[in-house]
Design an enzyme around this catalytic site. Structure first.
Site, short mmCIF file in Angstrom:
data_model
loop_
_atom_site.label_atom_id
_atom_site.label_comp_id
_atom_site.label_asym_id
_atom_site.label_seq_id
_atom_site.Cartn_x
_atom_site.Cartn_y
_atom_site.Cartn_z
N CYS B 267 44.37 10.87 16.51
CA CYS B 267 45.79 10.49 16.45
C CYS B 267 46.11 9.27 15.58
O CYS B 267 47.01 9.35 14.75
CB CYS B 267 46.41 10.30 17.82
SG CYS B 267 45.44 10.83 19.21
N ARG B 296 32.64 11.51 22.06
CA ARG B 296 32.94 10.90 23.35
C ARG B 296 31.68 10.88 24.19
O ARG B 296 30.88 11.81 24.16
CB ARG B 296 34.04 11.70 24.06
CG ARG B 296 35.33 11.71 23.26
CD ARG B 296 36.45 12.41 23.98
NE ARG B 296 37.56 12.63 23.06
CZ ARG B 296 38.56 13.48 23.30
NH1 ARG B 296 38.60 14.15 24.44
NH2 ARG B 296 39.53 13.64 22.41
N GLN B 314 37.72 19.29 17.12
CA GLN B 314 38.98 19.82 17.66
C GLN B 314 39.78 20.49 16.55
O GLN B 314 39.79 20.01 15.43
CB GLN B 314 39.83 18.68 18.22
CG GLN B 314 39.23 17.95 19.39
CD GLN B 314 40.13 16.82 19.84
OE1 GLN B 314 40.52 15.98 19.03
NE2 GLN B 314 40.44 16.77 21.12
N ASP B 316 42.80 20.12 15.81
CA ASP B 316 43.75 19.12 16.28
C ASP B 316 45.04 19.16 15.46
O ASP B 316 44.99 19.45 14.27
CB ASP B 316 43.09 17.75 16.11
CG ASP B 316 43.70 16.70 17.00
OD1 ASP B 316 44.53 17.05 17.85
OD2 ASP B 316 43.35 15.52 16.84
N HIS B 318 49.19 17.16 15.27
CA HIS B 318 50.22 16.29 15.80
C HIS B 318 51.55 16.67 15.18
O HIS B 318 51.63 16.83 13.96
CB HIS B 318 49.89 14.83 15.53
CG HIS B 318 48.67 14.38 16.25
ND1 HIS B 318 47.43 14.45 15.69
CD2 HIS B 318 48.50 13.95 17.52
CE1 HIS B 318 46.53 14.03 16.57
NE2 HIS B 318 47.14 13.72 17.70
N LYS B 398 52.12 17.89 30.10
CA LYS B 398 51.49 18.82 29.16
C LYS B 398 51.49 20.25 29.68
O LYS B 398 51.64 20.49 30.88
CB LYS B 398 50.05 18.40 28.86
CG LYS B 398 49.16 18.37 30.11
CD LYS B 398 47.69 18.17 29.75
CE LYS B 398 46.85 18.17 31.04
NZ LYS B 398 45.42 18.31 30.80
N HIS B 444 50.85 16.15 20.84
CA HIS B 444 49.46 16.46 20.48
C HIS B 444 49.23 17.92 20.84
O HIS B 444 49.68 18.34 21.91
CB HIS B 444 48.43 15.71 21.33
CG HIS B 444 48.59 14.25 21.37
ND1 HIS B 444 47.74 13.42 20.69
CD2 HIS B 444 49.46 13.46 22.02
CE1 HIS B 444 48.09 12.18 20.93
NE2 HIS B 444 49.12 12.16 21.73
#
Lengths: 569, 569
Positions: B267, B296, B314, B316, B318, B398, B444
């Site tokens: 992000c 992580r 990911q 991913d 945004h 979410k 996200h």
């Protein structure tokens, strides 16, 4: 030493001489020749770039006087006396034994030479002072800050003018400037130094390059891998990189009882993939490829746009084969590398063969054999090359292919490196025809080098006007007035269906403004649609380079664009 | 507590009771109900899995005796006396105030309950002991190692049998096993724990998935980014992740005067890209996408194949938009996510809407509004969903879409998360129609979640027999004898030209052996070529699932395969 270097060095003395005349209180540091020119460092000199003209005039006066450069050897005591008011020279003297001085006019310098015999050898139109800058004495930030004056110098006026023009052109093409202007990438110190973020237009181009390369490599029989960006530190201890390249590696991260390293190169992971099975000679050659993002430490002061970064993605590959397969595989590899580079529009290459450096791994015999194999491959391909004696890597000899860009500048891209070290360190094996386990040969290679650097070079080579197949937006469709909006939409749709990357610019701006903006954005084709175009199912085509191409049926424009897209392959 | 859980807990007591009978010297730890069954920990019990049958028989005897479970409250002194020979119970007692015991037959346990009223409630065919394992007392490795006995328990015999069958099927489909068998990926502790290496066949599938997704997203108007894997720690201090998720982050790396973090999420970089320019409402929504590899920390003991790793990529994205645009964008997003998942062959989904947790960012009003927007979107799309109360992230509510695989197991994939936190923390702005600077809304989202986990799920869902469009090798061409080798080569060439991924298997092995190997490798089509096939320009097609499809003209097979490839979209 080349003649021009001697001249540059002598010009440094003339610069010092001029400064002495104009600023008698100045203290003298050192003044060497550098690439394209010279500089001199002065203490107790408060000037700005505005004063350079005056100094330059004084230099020209000296240069036109036919002053001889006279060399003399002196004792340390004589020298100390001569430079008694020059603290920097006195400091230099401490470390010297055989001392020589050069005298030109009123100026005497401590100097080993050589120099020109007289200032008449210097054409007074062939040099130019460029700028002043602060520089620590001896490059050490604990020392005093001196004033450095830079100058350019060439054989003659034309060479200087050519260089200045090139510089000006290079500045216009600077990828950092164009990168921001065209929204290609960003470097943000808050996000991380030397860590580029590829913005959508740049990322789009990168994706085109990645897809092109991926398809090329798959059809050349490469096997793809994805490997992590950290790994157990032991991998690079085993490979020897931890030992050989430690100053370019980051500190390990402690995870539970283990230490992990931000990956500086992909090789250990590729070798792990090779070792995931027992390998037979029948499987060889195995060619593993990956777009591997690696991280290496560079001092923040040396970072530069995309061409010197801390994180970059290599188009990396490792080739593992039997000794017998090596010559043929190398040949394919070099041939393929050149094909790829040519498809990006590069036409001139300088090829280097780098031989054994000091303190390297492997045996004399191995190095000789490998170096000869590389030579034979280049000869067979009828490629001219230069020997870079001792320029090999610690683990083997290599071939480097450097491209020349549109300004004639040389950039390192393709590298093909033999490796004597890793097959042994990672105990690579294959079962040969005779049923015995043997150690394979191994090659590291990158064709583009890194996406970051290659993209930086591409931007400058094309001054941001990328060839059609690489352009994120290939054409703008620009209706002259609202009356053409409907037709423009149809055209937009039609071109998209034909795989062209187009944008409809139907904002309420003037055509002139849109055209100017399209030129700034270096859009390959601006397609203008007025009343006439609607009637004839056409667009008026404005080519980025060739200008107005006139009215063209839509179907013809599509064919033209498609043909141009295919050109690269 | 659910009824089955009570039974499982009571079965733990019955297990302890049986052990007491058979091994009177055993000391008793704890025995809770767990998912699908129960366990009990024993000290001073030296047994192996071979002894489980005996214990199980004893349990059945007890279960058939109609023994009541009797509860009694006792004082600490009484309890200490009762358990005077049971050191673990005495230790537990120290921390208890209200003490209850349960008696069933001869066995008394310290227990809060509840329990069944009598052993007759337990069907003696509905449970099964499965294994023994070592377990530290209280899970602390500084304590004594006890012997844990695990059991399964369900409502009835059929439910147990179903579960065992599912387990067996799941074991056959275990992606770790199939990953090795099919050369899809490897996990190598020497290279790094929880850090998968994608081997060529797995990497090939990943590339197909990546290309598919990339093209989908580009045509949905996403903008691509590439961002680095480390960044200045301040980014995640600003975002709040350093504070909220510290236990999952790695230690920072010191680079000169700065600290850099191995990126746990993309992000902040995407927001930096947004902030590279002043943004107008005309540009919104901006949708940034990246295949971002993040790292992580997970404890080494919890790592599991591809589904629980330390580094993963990911898909991913945004989305940054005006508040007015949000409902429509969310709708497009959820619709698109479901389309993608369906194209991978998943048919059933469980959708969850997670609401505000304790200690979260944002205002009550903001949470309510955002949660309602999410609800309305799901309702508009006529999607059934469950509320996961308090299951939102600290920065917003979410929607999660979990897929059900072919064994009915649920896997988290798509997540769509509102973010109240980052637009404020990173001071995101856009200039609205009225010329004023406003704060945009932000989402996200990941559709597959991570390539690693999604691939693990795909492997298990298909038991390694991937649909044609995902198969790295789609067909083997197998000449019966050397006489057909030439024709087989032509077929190979022809299929390749038609974009099919085929391999020529002309080794000197028997056809039977090649077919068996092809089945193990789960090759979708095995194409056998004998004399007859050569004469009729055909191949005999053996379908991985449907078996022998008979002789087929080559052109027909190509058409059939192409049609099947297109099915997904």
């Amino acid at each position: 030493m080349e003649k021009i270097e001697i001249k540059r060095h002598s010009l440094a003395h003339i610069l010092a001489s001029a400064v002495k005349k104009l600023y008698p209180e100045a203290k003298f540091g050192i003044g060497p020749a550098v690439e394209n020119g010279f500089y001199y460092d002065f203490g107790n000199l408060k000037i700005s770039d505005n004063d350079l003209q005056k100094i330059e005039s004084e230099m020209r006066k000296l240069a036109s006087q036919n002053l001889p450069f006279e060399r003399k050897e002196v004792s340390k005591e004589e020298a100390q006396n001569l430079f008694k008011d020059q603290p920097y020279k006195l400091e230099l003297l401490k470390e010297l034994n055989n001392i020589s001085i050069y005298k030109s006019g009123d100026f005497i310098d401590l100097c080993a030479g050589p120099h020109i015999s007289s200032t008449k050898e210097i054409n007074s139109d062939s040099f130019k002072l460029t700028k002043t800058a602060g520089a620590y004495w001896k490059g050490d930030e604990k020392n005093a800050m001196l004033t450095r004056i830079y100058g350019l110098a060439f054989e003659n006026k034309k060479a200087l003018a050519d260089y200045l023009k090139l510089q000006q052109e290079a500045e216009k093409r600077d990828h950092r400037k164009l990168g921001a202007q065209l929204d290609l990438f960003m470097l943000d110190e808050e996000a991380g130094q030397g860590l580029p973020i590829w913005l959508p237009k740049g990322a789009f181009i990168r994706k085109i390059i990645e897809n092109y390369l991926y398809n090329e490599l798959i059809s050349e029989g490469y096997n793809w891998l994805y490997t992590p960006h950290i790994g157990n530190l032991n991998l690079w201890k085993t490979s020897g990189h931890w030992n050989f390249y430690k100053e370019n590696l980051y500190s390990p991260i402690q995870i539970e009882e283990e230490q992990y390293l931000l990956k500086p190169m992909d090789c250990p992971f590729h070798l792990k993939a090779y070792k995931s099975k027992i390998r037979s000679y029948k499987e060889l050659p195995i060619k593993y490829a990956e777009f591997g993002t690696v991280y290496r430490y560079e001092r923040s002061g040396t970072l530069h746009g995309l061409t010197r970064v801390r994180g970059f993605t290599q188009d990396d590959a490792h080739l593992i084969c039997t000794p017998e397969q090596m010559p043929k595989e190398l040949e394919k590899l070099v041939r393929h590398g050149l094909k790829i580079l040519k498809n990006f529009g590069f036409k001139e290459f300088n090829i280097y063969l780098s031989t054994r450096p000091e303190g390297s791994a492997g045996t004399d015999e191995g190095w000789e054999k490998a170096t000869n194999t590389l030579k034979q491959v280049l000869s067979k391909l009828k490629l001219k090359f230069q020997i870079d004696a001792g320029g090999g890597v610690f683990y083997g000899p290599k071939i480097d292919i450097k491209i020349k860009d549109s300004l004639g500048r040389e950039w390192q891209c393709t590298t093909v490196q033999f490796d004597f070290n890793l097959p042994e360190k990672f105990k690579l094996r294959y079962v040969d025809k005779d049923g015995r386990e043997k150690e394979p040969f191994m090659i590291h290679r990158a064709l583009l080098g890194s996406f970051e650097r290659f993209f930086g070079v591409l931007i400058e080579h094309y001054a941001g006007a990328f060839p059609l197949w690489l352009s994120p937006v290939q054409a703008w469709i620009m209706p002259i007035s609202k009356a053409q909006n409907k037709f423009a939409k149809t055209v937009n749709q039609k071109l998209k269906e034909n795989g062209l990357r187009v944008e409809l610019k139907d904002e309420n701006d003037t055509l002139g403004k849109k055209i100017r903006e399209g030129q700034i954005q270096k859009i390959p084709y601006l397609l203008v649609i007025g009343e006439k175009e609607v009637k004839s199912n056409s667009v008026s085509v404005r080519d980025r380079k060739k200008g107005d191409l006139g009215k063209m049926k839509i179907i013809k424009f599509i064919a033209k664009a498609k043909e141009e897209m295919e050109k690269k392959k």
